[in-house]
Scaffold this active site. Sequence first.
Site, PDB file in Angstrom:
ATOM      1  CG  ASP A 290      -1.770  -1.076   1.655  1.00  0.00           C
ATOM      2  OD1 ASP A 290      -3.019  -1.015   1.139  1.00  0.00           O
ATOM      3  OD2 ASP A 290      -1.342  -2.195   1.781  1.00  0.00           O
TER       4      ASP A 290
ATOM      5  CB  THR B  27      -4.505  -0.999  -2.064  1.00  0.00           C
ATOM      6  OG1 THR B  27      -4.591   0.013  -1.090  1.00  0.00           O
ATOM      7  CG2 THR B  27      -4.654  -0.469  -3.601  1.00  0.00           C
TER       8      THR B  27
ATOM      9  CG  ASN C 270      -6.855  -6.447   0.312  1.00  0.00           C
ATOM     10  OD1 ASN C 270      -6.298  -6.517   1.263  1.00  0.00           O
ATOM     11  ND2 ASN C 270      -6.457  -5.866  -0.872  1.00  0.00           N
TER      12      ASN C 270
ATOM     13  CG  HIS D  56      -0.252  -8.091  -3.229  1.00  0.00           C
ATOM     14  ND1 HIS D  56      -0.640  -9.338  -3.869  1.00  0.00           N
ATOM     15  CD2 HIS D  56       0.510  -8.519  -2.588  1.00  0.00           C
ATOM     16  CE1 HIS D  56       0.126 -10.423  -3.226  1.00  0.00           C
ATOM     17  NE2 HIS D  56       0.731  -9.885  -2.410  1.00  0.00           N
ATOM     18  CG  ASP D  57      -2.124  -3.200  -2.025  1.00  0.00           C
ATOM     19  OD1 ASP D  57      -2.738  -3.983  -2.464  1.00  0.00           O
ATOM     20  OD2 ASP D  57      -1.778  -2.981  -0.828  1.00  0.00           O
TER      21      ASP D  57
HETATM   22  C1  BDR Z   1      -3.399  -7.833  -0.002  1.00  0.00           C
HETATM   23  O1  BDR Z   1      -3.370  -8.077   1.308  1.00  0.00           O
HETATM   24  C2  BDR Z   1      -2.471  -7.374   1.985  1.00  0.00           C
HETATM   25  O2  BDR Z   1      -1.519  -7.896   2.775  1.00  0.00           O
HETATM   26  C3  BDR Z   1      -1.638  -6.459   0.857  1.00  0.00           C
HETATM   27  O3  BDR Z   1      -1.568  -5.041   1.584  1.00  0.00           O
HETATM   28  C4  BDR Z   1      -2.640  -6.590  -0.233  1.00  0.00           C
HETATM   29  O4  BDR Z   1      -3.417  -5.487  -0.196  1.00  0.00           O
HETATM   30  C5  BDR Z   1      -2.641  -9.031  -0.847  1.00  0.00           C
HETATM   31  O5  BDR Z   1      -3.481 -10.141  -0.522  1.00  0.00           O
HETATM   32 CA    CA Z   2      -3.331  -3.652   1.147  1.00  0.00          CA
END
Ligand code: BDR
Ligand code: CA
Length: 328
Positions: free
Chosen positions: A31, A139, A181, A254-255
């Site tokens: 993030d 995110t 998430n 990821h984010d």
């Molecule tokens: C998501 O989970 C969190 O740990 C990360 O910030 C990302 O948004 C990945 O699964």
């Molecule tokens: Ca996140």
Amino acid sequence: MVYNIYHPILQPPEGIGVERLILDCDPGHDDAIAILMAGLDEKLELLGITTVAGNSYLENTTMNALKVVEMAGLDVDVYAGCARPLLRDQIVAPEIHGSTGLEGAKLPTPKRQAEEKHAVDFIAEMVKAYPGEINLVATGPLTNVALFIIRYPDLVEKLKRIVMMAGGIAFGNVTPVAEFNVYADPEAANVVLRSSVEKVMAPLDVTHQAIMAAEEIERLRKTGSHILQTLADLLDFFRSTYLDLFDIDGAVLHDPCAVMYLIDPTIFECEDLYVEVELDGNLTYGQTVADIWKTMKMKPNVRVLKRIDRKAFFDRLFEDLEKLAVRK
Ligand code: BDR
Ligand code: CA
């Protein structure tokens, strides 16, 4: 209209192509990178950061967002949102992001504080001010986004789109089939996926193609910039937890994939699919079930990012992050 960059009159109006966004996040290492991209990329206008409980408790994710803003010298306000998921018991992720949600480096004490206004009310205010123009990029768990949809039903259609790092089509990361998430607030994800607004989803399938390798983290450190060295330390912490837990040697970004979609959607291969969240299953609670073969005969409800041009992604990411090298 085709604009000609060499023609003095046929210039695009100021701001054309710029995407306005609110970043709803739970920092979190990835993030933090998403915040930086959103604040630094010239294609984006970051109107505000909203926080949600997720990787850590709300006090921590809000403080972490403020620290990232301070470190980078961004001029953007932070609004705290929901401290708990809609229905389920709360989960956090210290095993991935450390006890505060952003372990691995000491970040500066923020000068600004979170605003008084609740995140969901801030989102509503911005959507009213810029109807049809706001991208809500999520995110973290989708609690704030779901609450916005429930609290302000008349404004939902006035959002431009929701772009979310959420779910996994082929695999999960908290259970065999559920991604963090979504698993942290599946009922909220369900509200979002059922809403009528345009939606884009970056699932694990694509985010696991955006892994920052040790040498790439080193490239940040070698710049000699204090800020980029701090980022490298954060990313190395994130990398080490992924190595321990998943045997993946790299920082999985990821984010930033969700933010990158707004910067340059051509970097991704996508498919429009019908996706639902499983809310009852014993083994499958929080799974994003995607109807790849259209067996349910449902209209697609979300654009799913499937593949990424890795080189283009990292080129743009470094271009953005290296802007920090000139800041103190
Ligand atoms: C998501 O989970 C969190 O740990 C990360 O910030 C990302 O948004 C990945 O699964
Ligand atoms: Ca996140």
